[in-house]
Design an enzyme around this catalytic site. Structure first.
Site, short mmCIF file in Angstrom:
data_model
loop_
_atom_site.label_atom_id
_atom_site.label_comp_id
_atom_site.label_asym_id
_atom_site.label_seq_id
_atom_site.Cartn_x
_atom_site.Cartn_y
_atom_site.Cartn_z
N LYS A 147 -16.90 33.25 70.85
CA LYS A 147 -16.38 34.46 70.23
C LYS A 147 -15.43 35.25 71.14
O LYS A 147 -14.56 35.97 70.65
CB LYS A 147 -17.53 35.36 69.77
CG LYS A 147 -18.36 34.72 68.66
CD LYS A 147 -19.58 35.56 68.30
CE LYS A 147 -19.22 36.70 67.38
NZ LYS A 147 -20.44 37.34 66.81
N ASN B 94 -15.08 36.81 65.39
CA ASN B 94 -15.96 35.94 64.62
C ASN B 94 -15.25 35.30 63.43
O ASN B 94 -15.86 34.54 62.69
CB ASN B 94 -17.21 36.69 64.14
CG ASN B 94 -16.95 37.53 62.90
OD1 ASN B 94 -15.86 38.07 62.72
ND2 ASN B 94 -17.95 37.67 62.06
N GLY C 76 -26.94 43.50 73.28
CA GLY C 76 -25.97 42.42 73.23
C GLY C 76 -24.73 42.78 72.43
O GLY C 76 -24.43 43.94 72.16
#
Length: 315
Positions: free
Chosen positions: A81, A102, A151
């Protein structure tokens, strides 16, 4: 699953068996619902298109295949990504702000194809709230919000909450302070970091105004370490405050109803399953590729297909 150090190249799918093709590119990806979802969409709108799994760590293989003339675009997942961004002609504001791509779609400039990277995860989070909360002014507008986790999904959540959902402060709760520091530094450096607060202790949480929207971005595992237990305790302090809002539980695999979902429901919160964010980010991808409006896409059909697939899980 750890990614082996050597490059993994998969067999090239039969891309000429359909009118146009795309990929889900990542490793590992066998659990993903993305091709199933998109093929449901393509069938509904009458397109002989297909999204193939490309379970590979070989960036060169992918970059060669996307220059085939009947390529329409791709979903991109870990570990690519971030790495894919330097290979694209353009990236959207969302893609730059999150620092991850994405989705790849194509634009045309005369006879030239322009490869554009975007991030539809933020759209998925936005739509999960706006499509499921009937009274946002009472629930989360003008109130603090909470993001649990450290994250990439947490960064997308902060962006969606600040950019689209009208929240004020965003509380950040995570087992690792260093991860929160990285999120705050990144968001400040990209223009949406004002009002981020790391909530590190139960005592601090007790002193703060309750949130109206929560996005949980952690796996469905019971807290075991001291820092994990404290992070869960802090979250429960917020869940048990007087104001009850809506929580998006991003974890949906292997099952969408998680420990956090159960705790939230018990505390009186509206629970939005992670499949909602997954589906709406997928529809945003389909819109990029097909040019169709959201209302032209088969929302209920896709929800039924995904629900049936989840029922097959042994968990």
């Amino acid at each position: 699953m750890a990614i082996p150090e050597h490059i993994i190249t998969c067999k090239t799918p039969d891309i000429h068996s359909v009118d146009r093709f795309g990929f889900l590119f990542g490793y590992p990806i066998a659990h993903s619902f993305s091709p199933l979802m998109h093929e449901t969409v393509f069938k509904h709108i009458g397109y002989k298109w297909r999204q193939f799994f490309l379970e590979s760590t070989n960036m060169s293989q992918f970059l060669e295949l996307i220059h085939e003339p009947n390529f329409f675009g791709a979903s991109v997942t870990m570990p690519h990504k971030v790495a894919i961004m330097k290979h694209l002609d353009e990236i959207t504001d969302e893609c730059e702000a999150i620092g991850a791509c994405n989705t790849i779609f194509l634009k045309r400039l005369g006879d030239k194809r322009i490869y554009v990277g975007t991030n539809t995860d933020v759209i998925g989070i936005r739509e999960a709230f706006t499509q499921n909360v009937s009274n946002p002014d009472e629930v989360y507008h003008g109130r603090p919000a909470l993001v649990v986790g450290g994250g990439g999904a947490a960064r997308s959540a902060v962006y969606a909450l600040k950019k689209f959902l009208g929240v004020t402060t965003v509380y950040l709760v995570n087992r690792e302070k260093a991860e929160v520091d990285v999120i705050i530094d990144w968001c400040k450096g990209h223009g949406y970091g004002d009002g981020l607060v790391h909530v590190a202790t139960v005592e601090q949480a007790q002193s703060l105004e309750g949130p109206g929207g929560i996005v949980a971005c952690v796996p469905d595992f019971p807290p075991l370490t001291e820092s994990e237990i404290e992070a869960r305790d802090i979250m429960q302090i917020f869940l048990n405050k007087q104001h009850k809002g809506a929580i998006l539980e991003m974890c949906y695999h292997p099952k969408p109803w998680t420990q956090i979902a159960a705790l939230s429901e018990q505390a009186g919160w509206q629970v939005i399953l992670g499949t909602e964010a997954m589906i709406y980010q997928g529809f945003a991808q389909s819109q990029c590729w097909t040019g169709k409006a959201l209302e032209e896409l088969p929302l209920e059909e896709v929800k039924v297909v995904i629900a049936k697939e989840l029922e097959k899980s042994p968990h």
